[in-house]
Design a protein around this motif. Structure first.
Motif, PDB file in Angstrom:
ATOM      1  N   UNK A 274       0.832  -1.208   0.000  1.00 19.57           N
ATOM      2  CA  UNK A 274       0.000   0.000   0.000  1.00 19.57           C
ATOM      3  C   UNK A 274       0.867   1.258   0.000  1.00 19.57           C
ATOM      4  N   UNK A 275       1.955   1.234   0.741  1.00 13.55           N
ATOM      5  CA  UNK A 275       2.881   2.370   0.736  1.00 13.55           C
ATOM      6  C   UNK A 275       3.460   2.582  -0.659  1.00 13.55           C
ATOM      7  N   UNK A 276       3.851   1.502  -1.311  1.00 21.44           N
ATOM      8  CA  UNK A 276       4.408   1.593  -2.667  1.00 21.44           C
ATOM      9  C   UNK A 276       3.385   2.184  -3.632  1.00 21.44           C
ATOM     10  N   UNK A 277       2.144   1.702  -3.520  1.00 20.08           N
ATOM     11  CA  UNK A 277       1.099   2.195  -4.412  1.00 20.08           C
ATOM     12  C   UNK A 277       0.835   3.677  -4.165  1.00 20.08           C
ATOM     13  N   UNK A 278       0.709   4.052  -2.892  1.00 19.66           N
ATOM     14  CA  UNK A 278       0.412   5.443  -2.549  1.00 19.66           C
ATOM     15  C   UNK A 278       1.529   6.375  -3.034  1.00 19.66           C
ATOM     16  N   UNK A 279       2.767   5.900  -2.992  1.00 24.14           N
ATOM     17  CA  UNK A 279       3.900   6.733  -3.406  1.00 24.14           C
ATOM     18  C   UNK A 279       3.898   6.977  -4.919  1.00 24.14           C
ATOM     19  N   UNK A 280       3.427   6.015  -5.694  1.00 20.90           N
ATOM     20  CA  UNK A 280       3.479   6.121  -7.153  1.00 20.90           C
ATOM     21  C   UNK A 280       2.124   6.462  -7.773  1.00 20.90           C
TER      22      UNK A 280
ATOM     23  N   UNK B 264      -0.973   8.171  -9.368  1.00 21.33           N
ATOM     24  CA  UNK B 264      -1.174   9.367 -10.178  1.00 21.33           C
ATOM     25  C   UNK B 264      -2.656   9.709 -10.200  1.00 21.33           C
ATOM     26  N   UNK B 265      -2.958  10.966  -9.965  1.00 18.12           N
ATOM     27  CA  UNK B 265      -4.348  11.384  -9.936  1.00 18.12           C
ATOM     28  C   UNK B 265      -4.876  11.417  -8.521  1.00 18.12           C
ATOM     29  N   UNK B 266      -6.106  11.880  -8.350  1.00 20.68           N
ATOM     30  CA  UNK B 266      -6.686  11.991  -7.001  1.00 20.68           C
ATOM     31  C   UNK B 266      -6.974  10.616  -6.404  1.00 20.68           C
ATOM     32  N   UNK B 267      -6.892  10.492  -5.081  1.00 14.59           N
ATOM     33  CA  UNK B 267      -7.236   9.224  -4.426  1.00 14.59           C
ATOM     34  C   UNK B 267      -8.717   8.906  -4.600  1.00 14.59           C
ATOM     35  N   UNK B 268      -9.039   7.635  -4.535  1.00 14.69           N
ATOM     36  CA  UNK B 268     -10.444   7.230  -4.509  1.00 14.69           C
ATOM     37  C   UNK B 268     -10.577   5.980  -3.652  1.00 14.69           C
ATOM     38  N   UNK B 269     -11.797   5.672  -3.275  1.00 14.31           N
ATOM     39  CA  UNK B 269     -12.053   4.653  -2.263  1.00 14.31           C
ATOM     40  C   UNK B 269     -11.671   3.230  -2.679  1.00 14.31           C
ATOM     41  N   UNK B 270     -11.471   2.984  -3.957  1.00 15.52           N
ATOM     42  CA  UNK B 270     -11.157   1.630  -4.412  1.00 15.52           C
ATOM     43  C   UNK B 270      -9.701   1.491  -4.856  1.00 15.52           C
ATOM     44  N   UNK B 271      -8.892   2.466  -4.581  1.00 14.31           N
ATOM     45  CA  UNK B 271      -7.535   2.484  -5.118  1.00 14.31           C
ATOM     46  C   UNK B 271      -6.663   1.334  -4.604  1.00 14.31           C
ATOM     47  N   UNK B 272      -6.945   0.836  -3.415  1.00 11.00           N
ATOM     48  CA  UNK B 272      -6.114  -0.233  -2.855  1.00 11.00           C
ATOM     49  C   UNK B 272      -6.674  -1.630  -3.107  1.00 11.00           C
ATOM     50  N   UNK B 273      -7.826  -1.727  -3.746  1.00 10.25           N
ATOM     51  CA  UNK B 273      -8.473  -3.027  -3.927  1.00 10.25           C
ATOM     52  C   UNK B 273      -7.607  -4.068  -4.636  1.00 10.25           C
ATOM     53  N   UNK B 274      -6.797  -3.697  -5.650  1.00  9.12           N
ATOM     54  CA  UNK B 274      -6.017  -4.722  -6.342  1.00  9.12           C
ATOM     55  C   UNK B 274      -4.919  -5.366  -5.498  1.00  9.12           C
ATOM     56  N   UNK B 275      -4.624  -4.801  -4.338  1.00  4.81           N
ATOM     57  CA  UNK B 275      -3.468  -5.270  -3.567  1.00  4.81           C
ATOM     58  C   UNK B 275      -3.691  -6.604  -2.873  1.00  4.81           C
ATOM     59  N   UNK B 276      -4.926  -6.895  -2.476  1.00  7.42           N
ATOM     60  CA  UNK B 276      -5.183  -8.159  -1.775  1.00  7.42           C
ATOM     61  C   UNK B 276      -6.679  -8.364  -1.663  1.00  7.42           C
TER      62      UNK B 276
END
Length: 209
Positions: A167-173, A175-187
């Motif tokens: 999640x830290x890696x994803x948040x660091x890279x 692009x664009x505004x955050x949204x509620x489903x942005x971390x879903x692909x991680x697990x």
């Protein structure tokens, strides 16, 4: 929408010393989104522990965090009111020595405390959310092991920390505004440690009014 849904795995996991350095590299709202997702990951522990209607206040804190991260209008007074409620809950579970609930509430409290323009204070709050997220995973595993004569190897904290690093890696890279489903692909959801807790404590979780 962000373009880096599957960032490369880090070579090493973050440490107490390296975590604040990595958080400083992440855009402010992306950091808050990460803390909101951590709150959402541990929230089911609270919801499933039969705690009357208080789960609504914890869920409200997570939604306020997500709304803020997504650039929606969030009233400072509402954040302050929710924070005061969760501080009371946190103190209560701490006094009762119910670690799993105290830490679950703490994760959302740290999220609310991160909603500040003070950079250092916000980063410190997000650090807190990350560490207590691991604490909830450990407490859930410990509780499940109390009702299992031959418990499986302890893996809950490792699982949660590995997710946090992704999640830290994803948040660091991102692009664009955050949204509620942005971390879903991680697990998948729920985390394995949470599914294990739900299964092995199904007949033993107490009711707290």
């Amino acid at each position: 929408m962000g373009t880096d849904a599957n960032p490369p795995a880090a070579n090493t996991m973050f440490t107490l010393q390296s975590l604040p350095l990595q958080l400083k590299k992440i855009e402010r709202l992306n950091r808050i989104a990460l803390a909101a997702e951590e709150g959402a990951r541990v929230y089911p522990v609270y919801e499933e522990y039969w705690v009357g209607d208080f789960y609504k206040d914890v869920a409200r804190g997570i939604e306020l965090g997500w709304a803020y991260a997504c650039g929606e209008e969030v009233a400072a007074e509402e954040v302050k009111e929710c924070q005061a409620t969760l501080e009371d809950l946190n103190d209560y579970y701490s006094e009762k020595e119910i670690s799993i609930l105290q830490q679950a509430v703490s994760a959302v409290l740290f999220l609310l405390r991160s909603l500040t323009t003070d950079e250092e204070s916000s980063i410190q709050a997000i650090e807190g959310a990350i560490w207590v997220g691991q604490g909830v995973a450990q407490a859930a595993e410990d509780m499940a092991n109390e009702f299992e004569h031959s418990p499986p190897p302890e893996v809950a904290v490792d699982e949660e920390k590995a997710w946090q690093q992704r999640a830290l890696n994803l948040a660091e890279t991102w692009e664009g505004p955050p949204h509620r489903r942005m971390f879903e692909p991680l697990s998948p959801k729920p985390p394995t440690w949470l599914s294990d807790w739900l299964t092995r404590t199904a007949d033993s979780r107490g009711t707290i009014e």
